[in-house]
Design an enzyme around this catalytic site. Structure first.
Site, PDB file in Angstrom:
ATOM      1  N   ARG A   1      13.084  13.894  10.556  1.00  0.00           N
ATOM      2  CA  ARG A   1      12.977  14.769   9.383  1.00  0.00           C
ATOM      3  C   ARG A   1      11.893  15.848   9.503  1.00  0.00           C
ATOM      4  O   ARG A   1      11.376  16.330   8.503  1.00  0.00           O
ATOM      5  CB  ARG A   1      12.703  13.924   8.134  1.00  0.00           C
ATOM      6  CG  ARG A   1      13.835  13.044   7.718  1.00  0.00           C
ATOM      7  CD  ARG A   1      14.988  13.807   7.064  1.00  0.00           C
ATOM      8  NE  ARG A   1      14.561  14.297   5.771  1.00  0.00           N
ATOM      9  CZ  ARG A   1      14.670  15.563   5.377  1.00  0.00           C
ATOM     10  NH1 ARG A   1      15.210  16.465   6.151  1.00  0.00           N
ATOM     11  NH2 ARG A   1      14.250  15.925   4.193  1.00  0.00           N
TER      12      ARG A   1
ATOM     13  N   HIS B   1       0.823  -1.214   0.000  1.00  0.00           N
ATOM     14  CA  HIS B   1       0.000   0.000   0.000  1.00  0.00           C
ATOM     15  C   HIS B   1       0.858   1.266   0.000  1.00  0.00           C
ATOM     16  O   HIS B   1       0.561   2.239  -0.691  1.00  0.00           O
ATOM     17  CB  HIS B   1      -0.924  -0.024   1.219  1.00  0.00           C
ATOM     18  CG  HIS B   1      -1.904   1.094   1.273  1.00  0.00           C
ATOM     19  ND1 HIS B   1      -2.943   1.209   0.386  1.00  0.00           N
ATOM     20  CD2 HIS B   1      -1.990   2.159   2.103  1.00  0.00           C
ATOM     21  CE1 HIS B   1      -3.640   2.296   0.673  1.00  0.00           C
ATOM     22  NE2 HIS B   1      -3.079   2.893   1.705  1.00  0.00           N
TER      23      HIS B   1
END
Length: 152
Positions: A131, A92
């Protein structure tokens, strides 16, 4: 380990610009922090909060259609796409990442509008948590691109 290469751009007064942001709520523990860094960077460029329109969507797949709807209004000088796609145990992840990236690119090209790409695609949450600054980086890139386009 590769050393990170940082771009150093000159901050300018971007207070005349209007910014549209589409932020996915899926993985909001990550996307909220990415959004925070983006808003902090926009503030450094002197963009007031009333010139920023944040729209929340369920997940990454929904980002492109709302970006495109916002671009169509011609109210914005640039936009930001914020999301976090974390790899799971199925394929997915690959489909979602492709849909999101292709949709964002299409908006940029169809509307000749900079869209800061702050959609993380990582193998796990730990990598995503490292991040959060991608929001600031994407905001700065979009603003710098407006300036480049204006000077072409």
């Amino acid at each position: 380990m590769r050393e990170k290469q940082k771009q150093h751009f000159q901050i300018f007064d971007a207070s005349k610009y209007r910014i549209g942001i589409v932020c996915a709520k899926f993985n909001s523990d990550i996307t909220d922090k990415i959004l925070k860094t983006a808003l902090e960077k926009l503030n450094e460029y002197k963009i007031k909060s009333d010139s920023i329109n944040v729209r929340y969507v369920a997940g990454g797949v929904e980002i492109p259609v709302i970006l495109q709807a916002m671009a169509k209004t011609k109210k914005y000088d640039c936009m930001l796409a914020i999301g976090a796609i974390i790899k799971g145990k199925t394929d997915h992840y690959n489909y979602v990442a492709k849909i999101v990236a292709d949709g964002i690119l299409r908006t940029m090209m169809d509307y000749n509008m900079p869209v800061g790409f702050a959609v993380l695609t990582t193998r796990n949450k730990k990598l995503a948590q490292a991040r959060f600054a991608i929001g600031a980086e994407a905001a700065e890139a979009a603003l710098q691109n407006i300036k480049i386009i204006e000077n072409i």
